[in-house]
Motif scaffolding. Structure first.
Motif, PDB file in Angstrom:
ATOM      1  N   TYR A 164       0.834  -1.203   0.000  1.00 51.80           N
ATOM      2  CA  TYR A 164       0.000   0.000   0.000  1.00 51.80           C
ATOM      3  C   TYR A 164       0.872   1.257   0.000  1.00 51.80           C
ATOM      4  O   TYR A 164       0.565   2.237  -0.709  1.00 51.80           O
ATOM      5  N   ALA A 165       1.964   1.249   0.778  1.00 50.33           N
ATOM      6  CA  ALA A 165       2.846   2.415   0.817  1.00 50.33           C
ATOM      7  C   ALA A 165       3.446   2.680  -0.563  1.00 50.33           C
ATOM      8  O   ALA A 165       3.521   3.834  -1.007  1.00 50.33           O
ATOM      9  N   HIS A 166       3.874   1.642  -1.247  1.00 49.67           N
ATOM     10  CA  HIS A 166       4.422   1.816  -2.595  1.00 49.67           C
ATOM     11  C   HIS A 166       3.376   2.413  -3.519  1.00 49.67           C
ATOM     12  O   HIS A 166       3.678   3.303  -4.324  1.00 49.67           O
ATOM     13  N   ARG A 167       2.143   1.939  -3.403  1.00 50.85           N
ATOM     14  CA  ARG A 167       1.063   2.474  -4.237  1.00 50.85           C
ATOM     15  C   ARG A 167       0.849   3.959  -3.974  1.00 50.85           C
ATOM     16  O   ARG A 167       0.461   4.719  -4.868  1.00 50.85           O
ATOM     17  N   GLN A 168       1.104   4.399  -2.724  1.00 54.43           N
ATOM     18  CA  GLN A 168       0.928   5.803  -2.367  1.00 54.43           C
ATOM     19  C   GLN A 168       2.143   6.657  -2.728  1.00 54.43           C
ATOM     20  O   GLN A 168       2.123   7.860  -2.509  1.00 54.43           O
ATOM     21  N   GLY A 169       3.195   6.026  -3.239  1.00 55.42           N
ATOM     22  CA  GLY A 169       4.346   6.791  -3.698  1.00 55.42           C
ATOM     23  C   GLY A 169       5.570   6.744  -2.809  1.00 55.42           C
ATOM     24  O   GLY A 169       6.555   7.443  -3.073  1.00 55.42           O
ATOM     25  N   TRP A 170       5.553   5.929  -1.764  1.00 57.90           N
ATOM     26  CA  TRP A 170       6.695   5.835  -0.863  1.00 57.90           C
ATOM     27  C   TRP A 170       7.790   4.951  -1.455  1.00 57.90           C
ATOM     28  O   TRP A 170       7.508   3.982  -2.167  1.00 57.90           O
ATOM     29  N   GLU A 171       9.023   5.266  -1.119  1.00 54.82           N
ATOM     30  CA  GLU A 171      10.150   4.361  -1.356  1.00 54.82           C
ATOM     31  C   GLU A 171      10.232   3.451  -0.136  1.00 54.82           C
ATOM     32  O   GLU A 171      10.437   3.928   0.988  1.00 54.82           O
ATOM     33  N   VAL A 172      10.072   2.144  -0.333  1.00 56.09           N
ATOM     34  CA  VAL A 172       9.800   1.239   0.790  1.00 56.09           C
ATOM     35  C   VAL A 172      10.932   0.231   0.992  1.00 56.09           C
ATOM     36  O   VAL A 172      11.438  -0.367   0.036  1.00 56.09           O
ATOM     37  N   ALA A 173      11.289   0.040   2.266  1.00 58.57           N
ATOM     38  CA  ALA A 173      12.189  -1.033   2.676  1.00 58.57           C
ATOM     39  C   ALA A 173      11.479  -1.884   3.728  1.00 58.57           C
ATOM     40  O   ALA A 173      10.781  -1.350   4.599  1.00 58.57           O
ATOM     41  N   VAL A 174      11.626  -3.190   3.639  1.00 61.26           N
ATOM     42  CA  VAL A 174      11.058  -4.118   4.619  1.00 61.26           C
ATOM     43  C   VAL A 174      12.204  -4.738   5.403  1.00 61.26           C
ATOM     44  O   VAL A 174      13.161  -5.257   4.814  1.00 61.26           O
ATOM     45  N   VAL A 175      12.122  -4.676   6.727  1.00 61.19           N
ATOM     46  CA  VAL A 175      13.152  -5.239   7.602  1.00 61.19           C
ATOM     47  C   VAL A 175      12.582  -6.493   8.256  1.00 61.19           C
ATOM     48  O   VAL A 175      11.598  -6.420   9.001  1.00 61.19           O
ATOM     49  N   HIS A 176      13.174  -7.638   7.957  1.00 59.86           N
ATOM     50  CA  HIS A 176      12.686  -8.909   8.495  1.00 59.86           C
ATOM     51  C   HIS A 176      13.626  -9.425   9.578  1.00 59.86           C
ATOM     52  O   HIS A 176      14.758  -8.940   9.734  1.00 59.86           O
ATOM     53  N   ARG A 177      13.173 -10.388  10.322  1.00 60.85           N
ATOM     54  CA  ARG A 177      13.990 -10.956  11.389  1.00 60.85           C
ATOM     55  C   ARG A 177      15.176 -11.722  10.803  1.00 60.85           C
ATOM     56  O   ARG A 177      15.107 -12.244   9.695  1.00 60.85           O
ATOM     57  N   VAL A 178      16.238 -11.789  11.574  1.00 67.34           N
ATOM     58  CA  VAL A 178      17.426 -12.518  11.135  1.00 67.34           C
ATOM     59  C   VAL A 178      17.060 -13.981  10.886  1.00 67.34           C
ATOM     60  O   VAL A 178      16.424 -14.632  11.724  1.00 67.34           O
ATOM     61  N   GLY A 179      17.413 -14.475   9.716  1.00 66.35           N
ATOM     62  CA  GLY A 179      17.115 -15.856   9.365  1.00 66.35           C
ATOM     63  C   GLY A 179      15.676 -16.101   8.980  1.00 66.35           C
ATOM     64  O   GLY A 179      15.280 -17.255   8.787  1.00 66.35           O
ATOM     65  N   ARG A 180      14.856 -15.034   8.835  1.00 72.38           N
ATOM     66  CA  ARG A 180      13.439 -15.192   8.519  1.00 72.38           C
ATOM     67  C   ARG A 180      13.074 -14.431   7.240  1.00 72.38           C
ATOM     68  O   ARG A 180      11.992 -13.869   7.129  1.00 72.38           O
ATOM     69  N   ALA A 181      13.975 -14.430   6.279  1.00 72.07           N
ATOM     70  CA  ALA A 181      13.691 -13.746   5.017  1.00 72.07           C
ATOM     71  C   ALA A 181      12.521 -14.415   4.321  1.00 72.07           C
ATOM     72  O   ALA A 181      12.406 -15.645   4.308  1.00 72.07           O
ATOM     73  N   PRO A 182      11.612 -13.640   3.742  1.00 69.44           N
ATOM     74  CA  PRO A 182      10.477 -14.241   3.024  1.00 69.44           C
ATOM     75  C   PRO A 182      10.946 -15.054   1.830  1.00 69.44           C
ATOM     76  O   PRO A 182      12.061 -14.877   1.322  1.00 69.44           O
ATOM     77  N   HIS A 183      10.084 -15.929   1.375  1.00 68.16           N
ATOM     78  CA  HIS A 183      10.366 -16.731   0.193  1.00 68.16           C
ATOM     79  C   HIS A 183      10.583 -15.802  -1.002  1.00 68.16           C
ATOM     80  O   HIS A 183       9.955 -14.742  -1.103  1.00 68.16           O
ATOM     81  N   PRO A 184      11.484 -16.161  -1.928  1.00 71.84           N
ATOM     82  CA  PRO A 184      11.730 -15.291  -3.095  1.00 71.84           C
ATOM     83  C   PRO A 184      10.472 -14.918  -3.870  1.00 71.84           C
ATOM     84  O   PRO A 184      10.382 -13.810  -4.409  1.00 71.84           O
ATOM     85  N   SER A 185       9.489 -15.811  -3.929  1.00 71.66           N
ATOM     86  CA  SER A 185       8.256 -15.469  -4.643  1.00 71.66           C
ATOM     87  C   SER A 185       7.529 -14.314  -3.975  1.00 71.66           C
ATOM     88  O   SER A 185       6.859 -13.517  -4.644  1.00 71.66           O
ATOM     89  N   VAL A 186       7.683 -14.205  -2.653  1.00 71.11           N
ATOM     90  CA  VAL A 186       7.049 -13.106  -1.917  1.00 71.11           C
ATOM     91  C   VAL A 186       7.806 -11.810  -2.145  1.00 71.11           C
ATOM     92  O   VAL A 186       7.212 -10.751  -2.400  1.00 71.11           O
ATOM     93  N   THR A 187       9.122 -11.855  -2.056  1.00 70.69           N
ATOM     94  CA  THR A 187       9.901 -10.633  -2.255  1.00 70.69           C
ATOM     95  C   THR A 187       9.732 -10.096  -3.671  1.00 70.69           C
ATOM     96  O   THR A 187       9.803  -8.882  -3.902  1.00 70.69           O
ATOM     97  N   GLU A 188       9.514 -10.987  -4.638  1.00 68.42           N
ATOM     98  CA  GLU A 188       9.275 -10.536  -6.009  1.00 68.42           C
ATOM     99  C   GLU A 188       7.882  -9.925  -6.158  1.00 68.42           C
ATOM    100  O   GLU A 188       7.659  -9.074  -7.022  1.00 68.42           O
ATOM    101  N   ALA A 189       6.942 -10.354  -5.320  1.00 64.86           N
ATOM    102  CA  ALA A 189       5.565  -9.877  -5.439  1.00 64.86           C
ATOM    103  C   ALA A 189       5.348  -8.524  -4.781  1.00 64.86           C
ATOM    104  O   ALA A 189       4.407  -7.805  -5.129  1.00 64.86           O
ATOM    105  N   VAL A 190       6.202  -8.162  -3.822  1.00 67.01           N
ATOM    106  CA  VAL A 190       6.022  -6.923  -3.065  1.00 67.01           C
ATOM    107  C   VAL A 190       7.079  -5.912  -3.502  1.00 67.01           C
ATOM    108  O   VAL A 190       8.285  -6.189  -3.419  1.00 67.01           O
ATOM    109  N   PRO A 191       6.680  -4.733  -3.974  1.00 67.60           N
ATOM    110  CA  PRO A 191       7.623  -3.736  -4.494  1.00 67.60           C
ATOM    111  C   PRO A 191       8.364  -3.003  -3.392  1.00 67.60           C
ATOM    112  O   PRO A 191       8.022  -1.885  -3.009  1.00 67.60           O
ATOM    113  N   ALA A 192       9.394  -3.655  -2.846  1.00 64.32           N
ATOM    114  CA  ALA A 192      10.187  -3.083  -1.760  1.00 64.32           C
ATOM    115  C   ALA A 192      11.546  -3.750  -1.768  1.00 64.32           C
ATOM    116  O   ALA A 192      11.750  -4.800  -2.402  1.00 64.32           O
ATOM    117  N   THR A 193      12.509  -3.151  -1.075  1.00 65.38           N
ATOM    118  CA  THR A 193      13.774  -3.823  -0.827  1.00 65.38           C
ATOM    119  C   THR A 193      13.658  -4.545   0.517  1.00 65.38           C
ATOM    120  O   THR A 193      12.925  -4.101   1.411  1.00 65.38           O
TER     121      THR A 193
END
Length: 320
Positions: A164-193
């Motif tokens: 939603y933030a990306h849709r509103q024009g934000w430059e977005v970063a997602v910070v995940h827990r150590v060793g808990r990175a989302p599956h690559p299919s998820v990171t490709e689906a969400v427009p963020a670093t």
């Protein structure tokens, strides 16, 4: 069966009353807030009997697929009349105070049922409730004009907040827990670093930081306060457990002019409905959202689903 034991039960068919509709449930999401209550019911003040399930999709009496807004406010108080339905002192919720969607049928206020947009499949529409939470955190809080925004937590609400933030024009970063990175299919689906906390430079800061992780210790909020600019805003989007305290001196918040905002659930302010906006957002990103849901089985499989939850799975959905 002893009190607090999870199981399937035969019950009487729900009774309709004025202004309500009977929904034939087809899909229901297993929210992260449901799991601890299902596994440790004795630790929570739950109604007896308790029927969980607040992320509900089914068909109405006309056979139309609908998503169900689980928030049932009184409709008459000052909070309700100004659209702040989430703050209604008489608020009840399907799946908590009222029988929820872990059943073949559920009764809901007619006004709480939303027909699905063309092309939005029921499996994905289960995400309407957490998407509304994500929308509310940015739509109804004074976060300012879009610049740089970080989301702490790569669970369902965190990822949908990033979308939603990306849709509103934000430059977005997602910070995940150590060793808990989302599956690559998820990171490709969400427009963020995507980053682990250790990978972020100590001088990396953001105008807005959304804490969508929360939990049993203050580490996510502590990280949010480190990452936010002086004069910036921290939005706490999920509930911390009782007993968790603010991890910094209030003097530091004052000196840095940080706005610390709590964002609870979602509302109907400003002649708009977060839940309706959420369904529209899901409809715009149908292909991407399919990576955020997984069919876990039917109600009889619930115990197995709870036992085999994975950090790589965003939202498991039961089919009825």
């Amino acid at each position: 069966m002893r009190k607090g034991t999870l199981g399937l039960h035969d019950v009487e068919a729900p009774r309709l009353k004025d202004g309500h509709i009977l929904i034939q449930v087809s899909h229901v999401g297993l929210c992260g807030s449901d799991a601890p209550k299902l596994l440790r019911a004795g630790d929570f003040a739950l109604p007896e009997p308790w029927r969980p399930g607040h992320e509900i999709v089914g068909t109405d009496s006309a056979g139309r697929p609908v998503a169900v807004d689980p928030l049932v406010p009184c409709g008459d108080c000052t909070r309700c009349t100004d659209g702040s339905t989430h703050l209604c002192s008489g608020l009840r919720r399907l799946g908590w105070d009222l029988p929820g969607g872990f059943a073949e049928q559920v009764v809901a206020p007619t006004a709480n049922t939303h027909p699905l947009l063309d092309g939005l499949d029921p499996l994905t529409a289960v995400l309407a409730d957490p998407t509304a939470v994500a929308v509310h955190g940015l739509r109804c809080t004074p976060v300012g004009s879009p610049r740089r925004l970080a989301v702490i937590g790569a669970g369902t609400v965190g990822l949908l907040t990033a979308l939603y933030a990306h849709r509103q024009g934000w430059e977005v970063a997602v910070v995940h827990r150590v060793g808990r990175a989302p599956h690559p299919s998820v990171t490709e689906a969400v427009p963020a670093t995507f980053h682990s906390p250790a990978a972020l430079p100590m001088d990396e800061t953001f105008n807005v930081v959304v804490d969508a992780a929360t939990g049993t210790d203050p580490a996510p909020l502590d990280l949010a306060l480190r990452l936010v600019n002086d004069g910036g805003t921290v939005v706490v989007q999920n509930a911390y457990h009782p007993g968790v305290h603010l991890p910094t001196q209030l003097r530091d918040l004052f000196r840095r002019s940080i706005r610390l905002i709590g964002s609870f659930s979602y509302c109907r302010r400003h002649q708009q409905d977060d839940f309706t906006i959420a369904l529209g957002l899901l409809g715009e990103h149908v292909d991407s959202m399919r990576h955020l849901v997984t069919e876990g089985g039917d109600l009889a499989d619930l115990l197995s689903v709870l036992d085999h939850r994975s950090s790589q799975t965003v939202r498991q959905v039961l089919t009825i």
